[in-house]
Design a protein around this motif. Structure first.
Motif, PDB file in Angstrom:
ATOM      1  N   PHE A  28     -29.627  25.631 -52.599  1.00  9.48           N
ATOM      2  CA  PHE A  28     -28.381  26.425 -52.635  1.00  9.48           C
ATOM      3  C   PHE A  28     -27.232  25.622 -52.021  1.00  9.48           C
ATOM      4  O   PHE A  28     -26.110  25.613 -52.552  1.00  9.48           O
ATOM      5  N   VAL A  29     -27.521  24.938 -50.927  1.00 10.84           N
ATOM      6  CA  VAL A  29     -26.501  24.098 -50.295  1.00 10.84           C
ATOM      7  C   VAL A  29     -26.089  22.984 -51.267  1.00 10.84           C
ATOM      8  O   VAL A  29     -24.897  22.736 -51.486  1.00 10.84           O
ATOM      9  N   ALA A  30     -27.088  22.343 -51.895  1.00 15.25           N
ATOM     10  CA  ALA A  30     -26.787  21.252 -52.830  1.00 15.25           C
ATOM     11  C   ALA A  30     -26.012  21.771 -54.044  1.00 15.25           C
ATOM     12  O   ALA A  30     -25.158  21.069 -54.591  1.00 15.25           O
ATOM     13  N   ALA A  31     -26.300  22.996 -54.455  1.00 17.61           N
ATOM     14  CA  ALA A  31     -25.623  23.568 -55.634  1.00 17.61           C
ATOM     15  C   ALA A  31     -24.167  23.886 -55.343  1.00 17.61           C
ATOM     16  O   ALA A  31     -23.321  23.807 -56.234  1.00 17.61           O
ATOM     17  N   THR A  32     -23.866  24.238 -54.104  1.00 19.63           N
ATOM     18  CA  THR A  32     -22.532  24.753 -53.805  1.00 19.63           C
ATOM     19  C   THR A  32     -21.608  23.747 -53.125  1.00 19.63           C
ATOM     20  O   THR A  32     -20.397  23.843 -53.266  1.00 19.63           O
ATOM     21  N   TYR A  33     -22.167  22.795 -52.381  1.00 19.66           N
ATOM     22  CA  TYR A  33     -21.294  21.822 -51.704  1.00 19.66           C
ATOM     23  C   TYR A  33     -20.590  20.966 -52.758  1.00 19.66           C
ATOM     24  O   TYR A  33     -21.263  20.371 -53.628  1.00 19.66           O
ATOM     25  N   LEU A  34     -19.294  20.935 -52.737  1.00 21.56           N
ATOM     26  CA  LEU A  34     -18.482  20.203 -53.722  1.00 21.56           C
ATOM     27  C   LEU A  34     -18.877  20.568 -55.161  1.00 21.56           C
ATOM     28  O   LEU A  34     -18.873  19.729 -56.046  1.00 21.56           O
ATOM     29  N   ARG A  35     -19.288  21.800 -55.345  1.00 19.99           N
ATOM     30  CA  ARG A  35     -19.749  22.327 -56.640  1.00 19.99           C
ATOM     31  C   ARG A  35     -20.982  21.598 -57.171  1.00 19.99           C
ATOM     32  O   ARG A  35     -21.229  21.569 -58.377  1.00 19.99           O
ATOM     33  N   GLY A  36     -21.715  20.999 -56.266  1.00 15.24           N
ATOM     34  CA  GLY A  36     -22.990  20.429 -56.699  1.00 15.24           C
ATOM     35  C   GLY A  36     -23.166  18.968 -56.355  1.00 15.24           C
ATOM     36  O   GLY A  36     -22.412  18.121 -56.816  1.00 15.24           O
ATOM     37  N   ILE A  37     -24.157  18.676 -55.498  1.00 18.45           N
ATOM     38  CA  ILE A  37     -24.487  17.272 -55.205  1.00 18.45           C
ATOM     39  C   ILE A  37     -25.974  17.058 -55.491  1.00 18.45           C
ATOM     40  O   ILE A  37     -26.702  17.997 -55.819  1.00 18.45           O
ATOM     41  N   ASN A  38     -26.406  15.815 -55.374  1.00 21.64           N
ATOM     42  CA  ASN A  38     -27.797  15.465 -55.680  1.00 21.64           C
ATOM     43  C   ASN A  38     -28.779  16.202 -54.786  1.00 21.64           C
ATOM     44  O   ASN A  38     -28.537  16.393 -53.595  1.00 21.64           O
ATOM     45  N   ALA A  72     -27.864  30.101 -57.201  1.00 19.00           N
ATOM     46  CA  ALA A  72     -27.299  29.335 -58.311  1.00 19.00           C
ATOM     47  C   ALA A  72     -28.429  28.578 -58.983  1.00 19.00           C
ATOM     48  O   ALA A  72     -29.449  28.303 -58.348  1.00 19.00           O
ATOM     49  N   PHE A  73     -28.242  28.274 -60.248  1.00 16.86           N
ATOM     50  CA  PHE A  73     -29.178  27.362 -60.907  1.00 16.86           C
ATOM     51  C   PHE A  73     -28.709  25.943 -60.609  1.00 16.86           C
ATOM     52  O   PHE A  73     -27.543  25.606 -60.861  1.00 16.86           O
ATOM     53  N   HIS A  74     -29.568  25.147 -60.035  1.00 20.88           N
ATOM     54  CA  HIS A  74     -29.215  23.755 -59.738  1.00 20.88           C
ATOM     55  C   HIS A  74     -30.504  22.937 -59.771  1.00 20.88           C
ATOM     56  O   HIS A  74     -31.342  23.061 -58.875  1.00 20.88           O
ATOM     57  N   GLN A  75     -30.645  22.144 -60.817  1.00 23.06           N
ATOM     58  CA  GLN A  75     -31.900  21.394 -60.974  1.00 23.06           C
ATOM     59  C   GLN A  75     -31.941  20.212 -59.999  1.00 23.06           C
ATOM     60  O   GLN A  75     -30.916  19.586 -59.741  1.00 23.06           O
ATOM     61  N   LEU A  90     -37.525  19.100 -47.616  1.00 23.12           N
ATOM     62  CA  LEU A  90     -38.882  18.735 -47.217  1.00 23.12           C
ATOM     63  C   LEU A  90     -39.544  19.990 -46.644  1.00 23.12           C
ATOM     64  O   LEU A  90     -39.280  20.370 -45.500  1.00 23.12           O
ATOM     65  N   GLY A  91     -40.353  20.661 -47.458  1.00 21.50           N
ATOM     66  CA  GLY A  91     -40.980  21.878 -46.962  1.00 21.50           C
ATOM     67  C   GLY A  91     -41.417  22.793 -48.087  1.00 21.50           C
ATOM     68  O   GLY A  91     -41.543  22.377 -49.243  1.00 21.50           O
ATOM     69  N   GLY A  92     -41.599  24.068 -47.729  1.00 25.19           N
ATOM     70  CA  GLY A  92     -42.036  25.058 -48.712  1.00 25.19           C
ATOM     71  C   GLY A  92     -40.863  25.644 -49.473  1.00 25.19           C
ATOM     72  O   GLY A  92     -39.750  25.084 -49.477  1.00 25.19           O
ATOM     73  N   GLY A  93     -41.109  26.790 -50.093  1.00 23.39           N
ATOM     74  CA  GLY A  93     -40.091  27.416 -50.931  1.00 23.39           C
ATOM     75  C   GLY A  93     -38.871  27.878 -50.160  1.00 23.39           C
ATOM     76  O   GLY A  93     -37.766  27.896 -50.707  1.00 23.39           O
ATOM     77  N   VAL A  94     -39.053  28.242 -48.908  1.00 29.10           N
ATOM     78  CA  VAL A  94     -37.911  28.688 -48.107  1.00 29.10           C
ATOM     79  C   VAL A  94     -36.921  27.538 -47.944  1.00 29.10           C
ATOM     80  O   VAL A  94     -35.720  27.686 -48.207  1.00 29.10           O
ATOM     81  N   VAL A  95     -37.445  26.402 -47.536  1.00 31.83           N
ATOM     82  CA  VAL A  95     -36.597  25.214 -47.365  1.00 31.83           C
ATOM     83  C   VAL A  95     -35.988  24.801 -48.708  1.00 31.83           C
ATOM     84  O   VAL A  95     -34.790  24.513 -48.799  1.00 31.83           O
ATOM     85  N   GLY A  96     -36.806  24.806 -49.755  1.00 32.51           N
ATOM     86  CA  GLY A  96     -36.337  24.377 -51.076  1.00 32.51           C
ATOM     87  C   GLY A  96     -35.220  25.259 -51.600  1.00 32.51           C
ATOM     88  O   GLY A  96     -34.211  24.763 -52.120  1.00 32.51           O
ATOM     89  N   ASP A  97     -35.378  26.575 -51.459  1.00 26.94           N
ATOM     90  CA  ASP A  97     -34.352  27.500 -51.962  1.00 26.94           C
ATOM     91  C   ASP A  97     -33.038  27.333 -51.198  1.00 26.94           C
ATOM     92  O   ASP A  97     -31.957  27.321 -51.784  1.00 26.94           O
ATOM     93  N   LEU A  98     -33.158  27.230 -49.873  1.00 29.29           N
ATOM     94  CA  LEU A  98     -31.958  27.096 -49.028  1.00 29.29           C
ATOM     95  C   LEU A  98     -31.263  25.757 -49.280  1.00 29.29           C
ATOM     96  O   LEU A  98     -30.050  25.689 -49.500  1.00 29.29           O
ATOM     97  N   ALA A  99     -32.056  24.684 -49.247  1.00 32.70           N
ATOM     98  CA  ALA A  99     -31.489  23.346 -49.437  1.00 32.70           C
ATOM     99  C   ALA A  99     -30.878  23.227 -50.826  1.00 32.70           C
ATOM    100  O   ALA A  99     -29.801  22.640 -51.001  1.00 32.70           O
TER     101      ALA A  99
END
Ligand code: NAD
Ligand code: ZN
Length: 378
Positions: free
Chosen positions: A126-136, A169-172, A115-124
């Motif tokens: 990255f976390v979603a891409a890497t935690y357990l190799r990718g969560i929603n 990472a790329f994570h849609q 919930l936020g701008g590009g800074v939040v989106g990129d960080l969040a």
């Protein structure tokens, strides 16, 4: 509500654009993410990542909507709030959030909401891409830049002290919910910075969009949904063609970014917002396009006028060091000879091509132009 579908096979998703959507985020997500998961949505833990300004305006509304839709935490922890800023778009912050997820034993059925701008989106992301190799992952962009650019396309990442966005990472996302009403509280300079990317989309792909935004755009304009929709659709089509940036099509999105990035670097990332630097870079790239790609002079002037109408800078502050910009562009000779800088130029408004190599003399001439006020230009 407008919907742009991003077609990436199993990684496809919708970008929803409209007003009053924040209140419906939970319900919209529920629809989008429920089927492919073993657990029912009601048992899904959720972590909302936001930043202090956005939190004060929108967190409560977003969280209420998520709770109403059944996103309750059964494992006993409250929704987390993680303040971030560009400096804190770091491995350290990502590590902290990853550890929070692990400590709460969040499984693959967990969801991260940015919930936020590009800074939040990129960080969040990255976390979603890497935690357990990718969560929603669900993007709820609240800046114009995030709506038209960073929330779509799946690029996630954090900065290193050695440079920006060096780890990622790329994570849609599963869904993007862009509530235009949130733009009403965005500082005017941030709105304008997002407009630089909007002007870019028009310049590279859509003359009608360019003509509309050249008149100037405000957060409460009634056609803002159509403007954002067109930008997202342009980005979506480019990303569909080149999801992992291996074919070069994504390069078109870099119009104005070669000199723009050099200006950001030369000024230590603290003088201009990204979009402001890109505005300057687009003015330079417009004239390079005149000199090397046949763009009519009148159209370069239209680009300048559009930047001005959207309150973007077209002239460099006099204290910005010309030599620093040139050195940030890379070794002078390489700019021209080795093609280290691959330039995106316009043949005409709405038609761009990448892979151009420009002469160093023209690069210098274009940078000099940025120290020249528009009215004095021949
Ligand atoms: N992943 C990509 O494809 C991609 C593309 C472009 C840029 N980016 C990244 O995006 C970042 C820049 O994003 P940004 O321009 O959105 O900046 P940002 O996230 O820093 O937001 C700008 C400022 O606006 C505030 N803000 C955000 N929404 C608000 C609202 N609705 N009301 C009031 N204040 C609000 C924020 O707190 C912040 O201070 C950079 O880190 C850049 O690297 C990523
Ligand atoms: Zn940009």
């Amino acid at each position: 509500m407008k919907t742009v579908h991003v077609d990436l096979g199993p990684r496809s998703y919708d970008v929803l654009i409209g007003r009053g959507l924040l209140d419906r985020t939970g319900e919209l997500m529920r629809k989008e993410t429920r089927c492919d998961l073993p657990n029912s949505i009601e048992t899904k833990p959720i972590l909302v990542i936001t930043d202090p300004s956005v939190k004060s305006h929108y967190f409560e509304k977003a969280w209420n909507s998520l709770s109403r839709a059944g996103y309750i935490n059964l494992s006993g922890y409250d929704p987390e709030f993680t303040p971030v800023s560009e400096e804190r778009k770091s491995l350290e912050t990502a590590g902290k959030i990853l550890r929070t997820l692990a400590q709460h034993r969040v499984s693959r059925s967990g969801t991260i909401v940015a919930l936020g701008g590009g800074v939040v989106g990129d960080l969040a992301g990255f976390v979603a891409a890497t935690y357990l190799r990718g969560i929603n992952f669900v993007q709820v962009p609240t800046t114009l830049l995030a709506m038209v650019d960073s929330s779509v396309g799946g690029k996630t990442g954090v900065n290193l002290p050695e440079g920006k966005n060096l780890v990622g990472a790329f994570h849609q996302p599963k869904l993007v919910v862009a509530d235009l009403d949130t733009l009403k509280t965005l500082p005017a300079s941030e709105f304008s910075a997002g407009m630089a990317e909007v002007i870019k989309y028009g310049a590279i792909k859509d003359k009608a969009l360019f003509d509309r935004v050249a008149k100037g755009v405000k957060p409460d304009d009634s056609d803002l949904d159509e403007i954002v929709e067109k930008c997202v659709a342009i980005k979506a089509r480019i990303v569909e063609d080149d999801e992992f940036e291996t074919k070069g099509q994504r390069a078109l999105l870099n119009f104005g970014h070669t000199i723009g990035h050099a200006i950001e670097k030369a000024t230590g990332y603290n003088t201009y917002l990204h979009g402001e630097a890109i505005a300057l870079g687009m003015r330079a790239a417009a004239w390079l396009s005149v000199w090397q790609a046949g763009l009519p002079e009148a159209e370069a002037r239209e680009i300048e006028a559009s930047l001005i109408a959207n309150h973007l800078p077209v002239t460099l502050k006099s204290e910005v060091d010309r030599a620093a910009i040139l050195s940030a562009l890379g070794n002078d000779k390489k700019v021209a000879v080795d093609g280290l800088n691959r330039w995106v130029l316009l043949k005409k408004l709405g038609e761009a091509s990448s892979g151009h190599e420009v002469s160093i003399d023209n690069v210098k001439k274009a940078i000099d132009l940025l120290y020249t006020p528009i009215s004095h230009q021949s």
